[in-house]
Design a protein around this motif. Structure first.
Motif, PDB file in Angstrom:
ATOM      1  N   ASP A   5      22.729  -9.740  35.370  1.00  0.00           N
ATOM      2  CA  ASP A   5      23.362  -8.814  34.190  1.00  0.00           C
ATOM      3  C   ASP A   5      22.981  -9.034  32.690  1.00  0.00           C
ATOM      4  O   ASP A   5      22.940  -8.213  32.178  1.00  0.00           O
ATOM      5  N   GLU A   6      22.605 -10.419  32.300  1.00  0.00           N
ATOM      6  CA  GLU A   6      22.124 -10.809  31.157  1.00  0.00           C
ATOM      7  C   GLU A   6      20.994 -10.056  31.001  1.00  0.00           C
ATOM      8  O   GLU A   6      20.602  -9.681  29.891  1.00  0.00           O
ATOM      9  N   LEU A   7      20.094  -9.984  31.962  1.00  0.00           N
ATOM     10  CA  LEU A   7      18.616  -9.586  31.986  1.00  0.00           C
ATOM     11  C   LEU A   7      19.041  -8.180  31.518  1.00  0.00           C
ATOM     12  O   LEU A   7      18.227  -7.702  30.798  1.00  0.00           O
ATOM     13  N   ARG A   8      19.722  -7.547  32.371  1.00  0.00           N
ATOM     14  CA  ARG A   8      19.788  -6.017  31.985  1.00  0.00           C
ATOM     15  C   ARG A   8      20.362  -5.770  30.858  1.00  0.00           C
ATOM     16  O   ARG A   8      20.000  -4.757  30.281  1.00  0.00           O
ATOM     17  N   SER A   9      21.300  -6.566  30.324  1.00  0.00           N
ATOM     18  CA  SER A   9      21.895  -6.377  29.134  1.00  0.00           C
ATOM     19  C   SER A   9      20.791  -6.325  27.998  1.00  0.00           C
ATOM     20  O   SER A   9      20.494  -5.540  26.726  1.00  0.00           O
ATOM     21  N   VAL A  10      19.672  -7.311  28.029  1.00  0.00           N
ATOM     22  CA  VAL A  10      18.565  -7.510  27.030  1.00  0.00           C
ATOM     23  C   VAL A  10      17.751  -6.245  27.028  1.00  0.00           C
ATOM     24  O   VAL A  10      17.248  -5.847  26.131  1.00  0.00           O
ATOM     25  N   GLN A  11      17.650  -5.943  28.268  1.00  0.00           N
ATOM     26  CA  GLN A  11      16.599  -4.764  28.451  1.00  0.00           C
ATOM     27  C   GLN A  11      17.070  -3.465  27.842  1.00  0.00           C
ATOM     28  O   GLN A  11      16.585  -2.664  27.261  1.00  0.00           O
ATOM     29  N   SER A  12      18.655  -3.134  28.034  1.00  0.00           N
ATOM     30  CA  SER A  12      19.216  -2.080  27.351  1.00  0.00           C
ATOM     31  C   SER A  12      19.144  -2.190  26.056  1.00  0.00           C
ATOM     32  O   SER A  12      18.985  -1.202  25.126  1.00  0.00           O
ATOM     33  N   LYS A  13      19.459  -3.357  25.252  1.00  0.00           N
ATOM     34  CA  LYS A  13      19.367  -3.302  23.944  1.00  0.00           C
ATOM     35  C   LYS A  13      17.980  -3.214  23.453  1.00  0.00           C
ATOM     36  O   LYS A  13      17.655  -2.619  22.123  1.00  0.00           O
ATOM     37  N   ALA A  70      11.353 -18.673  29.753  1.00  0.00           N
ATOM     38  CA  ALA A  70      11.496 -20.276  30.571  1.00  0.00           C
ATOM     39  C   ALA A  70      12.827 -20.020  31.314  1.00  0.00           C
ATOM     40  O   ALA A  70      12.815 -20.544  32.587  1.00  0.00           O
ATOM     41  N   ASP A  71      13.854 -19.880  30.664  1.00  0.00           N
ATOM     42  CA  ASP A  71      15.113 -19.500  31.324  1.00  0.00           C
ATOM     43  C   ASP A  71      15.123 -18.399  32.677  1.00  0.00           C
ATOM     44  O   ASP A  71      15.643 -18.895  33.536  1.00  0.00           O
ATOM     45  N   VAL A  72      14.496 -17.412  32.338  1.00  0.00           N
ATOM     46  CA  VAL A  72      14.481 -16.410  33.226  1.00  0.00           C
ATOM     47  C   VAL A  72      13.473 -16.928  34.533  1.00  0.00           C
ATOM     48  O   VAL A  72      13.680 -16.866  35.651  1.00  0.00           O
ATOM     49  N   THR A 115      14.089  -7.370  41.414  1.00  0.00           N
ATOM     50  CA  THR A 115      14.708  -6.725  40.245  1.00  0.00           C
ATOM     51  C   THR A 115      14.800  -7.525  38.770  1.00  0.00           C
ATOM     52  O   THR A 115      14.558  -6.975  37.948  1.00  0.00           O
ATOM     53  N   ALA A 116      14.797  -9.014  38.982  1.00  0.00           N
ATOM     54  CA  ALA A 116      14.842  -9.695  38.001  1.00  0.00           C
ATOM     55  C   ALA A 116      13.435  -9.579  37.327  1.00  0.00           C
ATOM     56  O   ALA A 116      13.273  -9.602  36.045  1.00  0.00           O
ATOM     57  N   GLU A 117      12.231  -9.942  38.266  1.00  0.00           N
ATOM     58  CA  GLU A 117      11.036  -9.825  37.925  1.00  0.00           C
ATOM     59  C   GLU A 117      10.730  -8.348  37.071  1.00  0.00           C
ATOM     60  O   GLU A 117       9.942  -8.443  36.164  1.00  0.00           O
ATOM     61  N   ALA A 133       9.524  -5.649  31.933  1.00  0.00           N
ATOM     62  CA  ALA A 133       9.725  -4.335  31.277  1.00  0.00           C
ATOM     63  C   ALA A 133      10.195  -4.635  29.624  1.00  0.00           C
ATOM     64  O   ALA A 133       9.854  -4.345  28.616  1.00  0.00           O
ATOM     65  N   VAL A 134      11.064  -5.926  29.827  1.00  0.00           N
ATOM     66  CA  VAL A 134      11.364  -6.306  28.271  1.00  0.00           C
ATOM     67  C   VAL A 134      10.321  -6.773  27.666  1.00  0.00           C
ATOM     68  O   VAL A 134      10.152  -6.633  26.218  1.00  0.00           O
ATOM     69  N   TYR A 135       9.601  -7.518  28.324  1.00  0.00           N
ATOM     70  CA  TYR A 135       8.163  -8.146  27.756  1.00  0.00           C
ATOM     71  C   TYR A 135       7.280  -6.909  27.055  1.00  0.00           C
ATOM     72  O   TYR A 135       6.905  -7.037  26.065  1.00  0.00           O
ATOM     73  N   GLU A 136       6.943  -6.033  27.932  1.00  0.00           N
ATOM     74  CA  GLU A 136       6.206  -4.919  27.559  1.00  0.00           C
ATOM     75  C   GLU A 136       6.627  -4.231  26.306  1.00  0.00           C
ATOM     76  O   GLU A 136       5.888  -3.893  25.337  1.00  0.00           O
TER      77      GLU A 136
END
Length: 308
Positions: free
Chosen positions: A4-12, A28-30, A66-68, A73-76
């Protein structure tokens, strides 16, 4: 860290043009989160009778994938923003370096340095101060060896080469000189001298030479006077033909156009182009005055009749 935290970061990150602040240890946390999911999946697979059909194993596998995908996508998305921020910093504009992860800070610093270095190189080239401006290319190590090993055009390698066609007259002259010298040594033998002269004449013929008047050449051709007479006759005939053609061309092709004939059309002829360079549209029962050269053919084929 969880999905859920990952998806929130991606949306923002998608909704903002600027970089959102992330902790330095975000990636590193991911990585730790994904590694923990893999451990859980391995344990669930060990407990399951059929790992490939076990719901828990499949759920964990889906969460890992999904996490990967989300973190990639966040990094790109963030890399594009980092490149833009680095270009501003290299141009001397203020750029906020806050909120970058440890990996992103390293990338940002390298980009700024690389852009500034490249800019300096370009400016040096434009100002002519670059080291490679105007530098002459260095010779390859094998160039001198190749030059030294090249055969001398005048050396022994040309001994068996074919003679230049332009050297033929010189060779003939030399041969003739040798033959004459041989004849002199032989005591001036008339037969030998004649043979040498004939050889010299054969080696160096004169293309434009003609036999004397009244004599035939070696091939038994007509005397030169007869040839000259034939050429003169041909020239006279050609001159007469040209005068005749000029005479014919001087005649007026429109002679006789004043001679016209009035006819009555007995048939629909249609449009014709007269010798007087006029167009006539001829229909049955029309009475028209035509040039005689156009009227005669119509009368002859029964399409018109002359009127007195």
């Amino acid at each position: 860290m969880n999905l859920d935290e990952l998806r929130s970061v991606q949306s923002k990150e998608r909704s903002k043009d600027s970089l959102q602040h992330l902790r330095e240890s975000f990636y590193a946390d991911v990585a730790d989160y994904i590694a923990d999911l893999k451990d859980q999946r391995d344990q669930a697979a060990d407990r399951a009778e059929s790992p490939f059909d076990d719901p828990e194993v499949n759920r964990l596998t889906d969460e890992i994938h999904t996490a990967e995908d989300v973190v990639e996508a966040v990094y790109e998305r963030r890399v594009g923003k980092i490149v833009k921020r680095a270009s501003l910093a290299a141009a001397g504009m203020p750029a906020d370096e806050e909120g970058l992860t440890g990996e992103e800070q390293e990338l940002f610093t390298e980009l700024v340095e690389r852009i500034e270095s490249n800019k300096e190189d370009v400016l040096d080239i434009l100002s002519g101060e670059a080291d490679d401006v105007g530098a002459s290319p260095t010779s390859a190590p094998g160039d001198s060896a190749t030059a030294d090993s090249a055969p001398d055009p005048a050396g022994p390698s040309d001994a068996g080469a074919a003679p230049d066609p332009g050297d033929a007259p010189t060779a003939s002259a030399s041969a003739s000189s040798e033959d004459v010298s041989a004849a002199d040594v032989m005591g001036g033998d008339d037969g030998a001298t004649d043979a040498v002269s004939a050889a010299a004449n054969t080696d160096s013929p004169t293309p434009d030479s003609t036999p004397p008047s009244g004599e035939s050449d070696a091939d038994g051709a007509r005397p030169a006077t007869a040839e000259a007479a034939a050429v003169a006759d041909a020239d006279a005939e050609q001159s007469a033909e040209r005068e005749s053609e000029a005479s014919e061309s001087d005649s007026d092709p429109l002679d006789g156009l004043d001679e016209r004939t009035t006819v009555r059309l007995t048939d629909d002829v249609g449009e014709i182009f007269g010798v007087d360079e006029r167009t006539y549209d001829l229909a049955s029962e029309d009475v028209v005055t035509l040039p005689e050269a156009n009227a005669e053919p119509l009368v002859e084929r029964g399409a018109a009749e002359k009127l007195e």
